[in-house]
Write a protein that holds these residues in place. Structure first.
Motif, PDB file in Angstrom:
ATOM      1  N   GLN A 214       0.832  -1.205   0.000  1.00 25.67           N
ATOM      2  CA  GLN A 214       0.000   0.000   0.000  1.00 25.67           C
ATOM      3  C   GLN A 214       0.869   1.258   0.000  1.00 25.67           C
ATOM      4  OE1 GLN A 214      -2.934  -0.006   3.080  1.00 25.67           O
ATOM      5  NE2 GLN A 214      -3.642   2.078   2.657  1.00 25.67           N
ATOM      6  N   GLY A 215       0.471   2.228  -0.799  1.00 24.73           N
ATOM      7  CA  GLY A 215       1.210   3.480  -0.870  1.00 24.73           C
ATOM      8  C   GLY A 215       0.266   4.662  -0.978  1.00 24.73           C
ATOM      9  N   LEU A 216       0.845   5.823  -1.245  1.00 20.51           N
ATOM     10  CA  LEU A 216       0.078   7.065  -1.355  1.00 20.51           C
ATOM     11  C   LEU A 216       0.385   7.759  -2.671  1.00 20.51           C
ATOM     12  CD1 LEU A 216       0.758   8.452   2.238  1.00 20.51           C
ATOM     13  CD2 LEU A 216      -1.452   7.605   1.381  1.00 20.51           C
ATOM     14  N   LEU A 217      -0.654   8.264  -3.303  1.00 20.95           N
ATOM     15  CA  LEU A 217      -0.512   9.055  -4.530  1.00 20.95           C
ATOM     16  C   LEU A 217      -0.918  10.489  -4.209  1.00 20.95           C
ATOM     17  CD1 LEU A 217      -0.011   8.611  -7.675  1.00 20.95           C
ATOM     18  CD2 LEU A 217      -2.495   8.743  -7.882  1.00 20.95           C
ATOM     19  N   VAL A 218      -0.074  11.428  -4.598  1.00 20.70           N
ATOM     20  CA  VAL A 218      -0.378  12.844  -4.344  1.00 20.70           C
ATOM     21  C   VAL A 218      -0.109  13.649  -5.611  1.00 20.70           C
ATOM     22  CG1 VAL A 218       0.161  12.677  -1.871  1.00 20.70           C
ATOM     23  CG2 VAL A 218       1.976  13.317  -3.493  1.00 20.70           C
ATOM     24  N   ALA A 219      -0.484  14.925  -5.590  1.00 18.55           N
ATOM     25  CA  ALA A 219      -0.163  15.812  -6.706  1.00 18.55           C
ATOM     26  C   ALA A 219       1.355  15.960  -6.805  1.00 18.55           C
ATOM     27  CB  ALA A 219      -0.813  17.167  -6.483  1.00 18.55           C
ATOM     28  N   ALA A 220       1.857  16.091  -8.032  1.00 18.05           N
ATOM     29  CA  ALA A 220       3.308  16.129  -8.246  1.00 18.05           C
ATOM     30  C   ALA A 220       3.977  17.263  -7.474  1.00 18.05           C
ATOM     31  CB  ALA A 220       3.595  16.253  -9.737  1.00 18.05           C
ATOM     32  N   ASP A 221       3.240  18.344  -7.228  1.00 19.17           N
ATOM     33  CA  ASP A 221       3.860  19.478  -6.523  1.00 19.17           C
ATOM     34  C   ASP A 221       3.617  19.451  -5.006  1.00 19.17           C
ATOM     35  OD1 ASP A 221       1.174  20.042  -6.465  1.00 19.17           O
ATOM     36  OD2 ASP A 221       1.319  21.984  -7.478  1.00 19.17           O
ATOM     37  N   ASN A 222       3.054  18.358  -4.509  1.00 21.74           N
ATOM     38  CA  ASN A 222       2.811  18.244  -3.063  1.00 21.74           C
ATOM     39  C   ASN A 222       4.137  18.006  -2.330  1.00 21.74           C
ATOM     40  OD1 ASN A 222       2.451  16.510  -0.554  1.00 21.74           O
ATOM     41  ND2 ASN A 222       0.343  17.163  -0.904  1.00 21.74           N
TER      42      ASN A 222
ATOM     43  N   THR B 155      -4.977   6.446  -1.523  1.00 22.02           N
ATOM     44  CA  THR B 155      -4.209   5.314  -1.029  1.00 22.02           C
ATOM     45  C   THR B 155      -4.724   4.004  -1.615  1.00 22.02           C
ATOM     46  OG1 THR B 155      -3.211   4.250   0.894  1.00 22.02           O
ATOM     47  CG2 THR B 155      -5.519   4.939   1.144  1.00 22.02           C
ATOM     48  N   THR B 156      -3.787   3.268  -2.179  1.00 25.08           N
ATOM     49  CA  THR B 156      -4.002   1.870  -2.575  1.00 25.08           C
ATOM     50  C   THR B 156      -2.639   1.260  -2.906  1.00 25.08           C
ATOM     51  OG1 THR B 156      -5.280   0.287  -3.858  1.00 25.08           O
ATOM     52  CG2 THR B 156      -4.488   2.237  -5.053  1.00 25.08           C
ATOM     53  N   ASP B 157      -2.642   0.110  -3.568  1.00 24.31           N
ATOM     54  CA  ASP B 157      -1.397  -0.598  -3.847  1.00 24.31           C
ATOM     55  C   ASP B 157      -0.498   0.215  -4.776  1.00 24.31           C
ATOM     56  OD1 ASP B 157      -2.835  -2.524  -2.499  1.00 24.31           O
ATOM     57  OD2 ASP B 157      -3.423  -3.559  -4.343  1.00 24.31           O
ATOM     58  N   GLU B 158       0.807   0.173  -4.503  1.00 23.34           N
ATOM     59  CA  GLU B 158       1.753   0.940  -5.325  1.00 23.34           C
ATOM     60  C   GLU B 158       1.716   0.531  -6.790  1.00 23.34           C
ATOM     61  OE1 GLU B 158       5.777   1.306  -4.123  1.00 23.34           O
ATOM     62  OE2 GLU B 158       5.279   3.100  -2.944  1.00 23.34           O
ATOM     63  N   ALA B 159       1.479  -0.748  -7.057  1.00 22.04           N
ATOM     64  CA  ALA B 159       1.445  -1.193  -8.454  1.00 22.04           C
ATOM     65  C   ALA B 159       0.322  -0.483  -9.215  1.00 22.04           C
ATOM     66  CB  ALA B 159       1.267  -2.707  -8.520  1.00 22.04           C
ATOM     67  N   ILE B 160      -0.785  -0.233  -8.532  1.00 22.98           N
ATOM     68  CA  ILE B 160      -1.905   0.492  -9.158  1.00 22.98           C
ATOM     69  C   ILE B 160      -1.537   1.963  -9.317  1.00 22.98           C
ATOM     70  CG2 ILE B 160      -4.322   1.182  -8.892  1.00 22.98           C
ATOM     71  CD1 ILE B 160      -4.748  -1.360  -7.194  1.00 22.98           C
ATOM     72  N   LEU B 161      -0.986   2.546  -8.240  1.00 26.39           N
ATOM     73  CA  LEU B 161      -0.643   3.969  -8.275  1.00 26.39           C
ATOM     74  C   LEU B 161       0.396   4.258  -9.348  1.00 26.39           C
ATOM     75  CD1 LEU B 161      -0.469   4.620  -4.423  1.00 26.39           C
ATOM     76  CD2 LEU B 161      -2.405   5.022  -5.975  1.00 26.39           C
TER      77      LEU B 161
ATOM     78  N   LYS C 276       2.435  11.912  -8.370  1.00 27.50           N
ATOM     79  CA  LYS C 276       3.630  11.177  -7.915  1.00 27.50           C
ATOM     80  C   LYS C 276       3.269  10.295  -6.720  1.00 27.50           C
ATOM     81  CE  LYS C 276       5.393  14.517  -4.560  1.00 27.50           C
ATOM     82  NZ  LYS C 276       6.426  15.443  -4.156  1.00 27.50           N
ATOM     83  N   ILE C 277       4.080   9.269  -6.505  1.00 28.22           N
ATOM     84  CA  ILE C 277       3.939   8.420  -5.321  1.00 28.22           C
ATOM     85  C   ILE C 277       4.729   9.060  -4.196  1.00 28.22           C
ATOM     86  CG2 ILE C 277       4.585   6.187  -4.332  1.00 28.22           C
ATOM     87  CD1 ILE C 277       3.863   4.916  -7.024  1.00 28.22           C
ATOM     88  N   ALA C 278       4.108   9.119  -3.000  1.00 27.65           N
ATOM     89  CA  ALA C 278       4.766   9.736  -1.846  1.00 27.65           C
ATOM     90  C   ALA C 278       5.207   8.657  -0.868  1.00 27.65           C
ATOM     91  CB  ALA C 278       3.808  10.700  -1.152  1.00 27.65           C
ATOM     92  N   GLY C 279       6.481   8.625  -0.542  1.00 30.77           N
ATOM     93  CA  GLY C 279       6.971   7.740   0.506  1.00 30.77           C
ATOM     94  C   GLY C 279       7.072   6.286   0.074  1.00 30.77           C
ATOM     95  N   GLU C 280       7.202   5.441   1.074  1.00 31.23           N
ATOM     96  CA  GLU C 280       7.456   4.020   0.870  1.00 31.23           C
ATOM     97  C   GLU C 280       6.185   3.197   1.129  1.00 31.23           C
ATOM     98  OE1 GLU C 280      10.373   2.886  -0.221  1.00 31.23           O
ATOM     99  OE2 GLU C 280      10.934   5.007  -0.322  1.00 31.23           O
ATOM    100  N   PRO C 281       6.103   1.981   0.547  1.00 30.19           N
ATOM    101  CA  PRO C 281       4.939   1.129   0.821  1.00 30.19           C
ATOM    102  C   PRO C 281       4.865   0.744   2.294  1.00 30.19           C
ATOM    103  CG  PRO C 281       6.582  -0.028  -0.522  1.00 30.19           C
ATOM    104  CD  PRO C 281       7.035   1.383  -0.413  1.00 30.19           C
ATOM    105  N   PHE C 282       3.630   0.629   2.809  1.00 27.68           N
ATOM    106  CA  PHE C 282       3.476   0.334   4.241  1.00 27.68           C
ATOM    107  C   PHE C 282       2.553  -0.853   4.518  1.00 27.68           C
ATOM    108  CE2 PHE C 282      -0.497   2.800   4.307  1.00 27.68           C
ATOM    109  CZ  PHE C 282      -0.265   3.771   3.333  1.00 27.68           C
ATOM    110  N   SER C 283       2.491  -1.782   3.553  1.00 23.32           N
ATOM    111  CA  SER C 283       1.785  -3.050   3.810  1.00 23.32           C
ATOM    112  C   SER C 283       2.292  -4.067   2.804  1.00 23.32           C
ATOM    113  CB  SER C 283       0.270  -2.915   3.628  1.00 23.32           C
ATOM    114  OG  SER C 283      -0.058  -2.941   2.243  1.00 23.32           O
ATOM    115  N   GLU C 284       1.865  -5.289   2.966  1.00 23.44           N
ATOM    116  CA  GLU C 284       2.144  -6.304   1.944  1.00 23.44           C
ATOM    117  C   GLU C 284       0.819  -6.773   1.377  1.00 23.44           C
ATOM    118  OE1 GLU C 284       5.427  -9.548   1.848  1.00 23.44           O
ATOM    119  OE2 GLU C 284       3.626 -10.536   2.589  1.00 23.44           O
ATOM    120  N   GLU C 285       0.622  -6.552   0.083  1.00 25.76           N
ATOM    121  CA  GLU C 285      -0.596  -6.992  -0.607  1.00 25.76           C
ATOM    122  C   GLU C 285      -0.198  -8.138  -1.528  1.00 25.76           C
ATOM    123  OE1 GLU C 285      -3.554  -5.475   0.185  1.00 25.76           O
ATOM    124  OE2 GLU C 285      -2.361  -4.247   1.565  1.00 25.76           O
TER     125      GLU C 285
END
Ligand code: GLU
Length: 300
Positions: free
Chosen positions: A159-167, A224-230, A242-251
């Motif tokens: 699981q990861g986070l997607l935010v605006a590129a300028d965030n 928020t959802t899986d990094e592969a989707i983001l 852009k993706i923010a930070g590191e994944p924080f679960s195992e899917e």
């Protein structure tokens, strides 16, 4: 149209032509190949099996009686499960996995019916027998296993986070105080962000592409959802997202199956275990271009 020719033999498969393509047009990938009906796109990576017998699988009996296989998928997740709105063409890693399983059961691409089913409705579609199996970023969980079974896992992400590129102020799930986070009804990431973190608020939609629209419109701060989707959404619009930070679960992605169909489950697990080269080809074609990294996991 992009055509990739894979050099070398695919172990265990009597495949004459190894061309495949990621194009969105419906044209056949392999001008010189001689594979049979249903050969299109990734179809040249495998042969459609003949004379398949799967004794004791009610799902296989249904498919055989019907003369086609009905597969539940996503249609708005680029690189994984995507449907081109103009052409109706389906593409992505999950679609490839779905087609590969169908071929191993004796069903070519012209014998597949896809049903687009959102996250929240997957278990019920399987329980109802509306679909034969589901391939669409479907995490294996104990809760879901109360209603259905899974083959796999065939892929692992987190699981990861997607935010605006300028965030600049969201760099992980601990930065969500006061922020509005979007996810999908019935998904594991929505549950986890509510249970384990403290976002300002959460909003939920049926699909992740609806969340992307909200993020671009500025009405939510993160998805928020899986990094592969983001990563698939970022690849489509790297200037805006852009993706923010590191994944924080195992899917751990599995193929959703009717509960108790252990014969089909075993068949698919054997296919995965013996099909490392096909897996790699599907990964290289669909996920690697978005910068996603991964190796094939062992099945449970
Ligand atoms: N893998 C997660 C889940 O199964 C998120 C992706 C999805 O909603 O399909 O809930």
């Amino acid at each position: 149209m992009r055509t990739t020719r894979i050099a070398g033999a695919i172990a265990g498969l009597a495949v004459a032509a190894l061309a495949l393509t990621a194009c969105n047009s419906g044209s056949p990938a392999d001008p010189g190949g001689d594979a049979g009906a249903g050969e299109e796109e990734t179809g040249a990576l495998w042969e459609v099996a003949t004379d398949v017998a799967l004794e004791g699988s009610p799902t296989f009996d249904n498919m055989t009686e019907r003369g086609k296989v009905i597969i539940g998928v996503k249609n708005d997740q680029p690189g994984l499960g995507y449907e081109d709105a103009a052409t109706g063409e389906r593409s992505g890693f999950d679609i490839g996995i779905a087609q590969w399983i169908a071929a191993s059961l004796g069903f070519g691409e012209d014998q597949i019916e896809y049903q687009t089913i959102p996250s929240a409705n997957r278990e019920q579609a399987i329980v109802n027998g509306d679909i034969d199996y589901y391939v669409g970023t479907y995490s294996i969980t104990d809760k879901r296993k109360e209603q259905i079974d899974f083959a796999g896992p065939y892929f692992i992400t987190g699981q990861g986070l997607l935010v605006a590129a300028d965030n600049t102020d969201i760099n992980g799930p601990d930065d969500l105080a006061g922020k509005i986070v979007c996810s999908v009804t019935g998904s594991t990431p929505l549950q986890r962000i509510r249970d384990e973190f403290s976002p300002g608020d959460t909003v939920e939609y049926d699909t992740y592409s609806q969340c992307v629209e909200q993020l671009k419109a500025g009405s939510v701060d993160a998805i928020t959802t899986d990094e592969a989707i983001l990563a698939g959404y970022v690849a489509q619009d790297p200037d805006a997202l852009k993706i923010a930070g590191e994944p924080f679960s195992e899917e751990r992605y599995g193929v959703g199956l009717a509960k108790g169909d252990t014969v089909l489950q075993q068949h698919i697990n054997d296919l995965f275990t013996n099909g490392g080269d096909v897996w790699q080809a599907l990964f290289d074609l669909n996920l690697a271009p978005a910068g996603i990294q991964g190796t094939q996991p062992a099945v449970d």
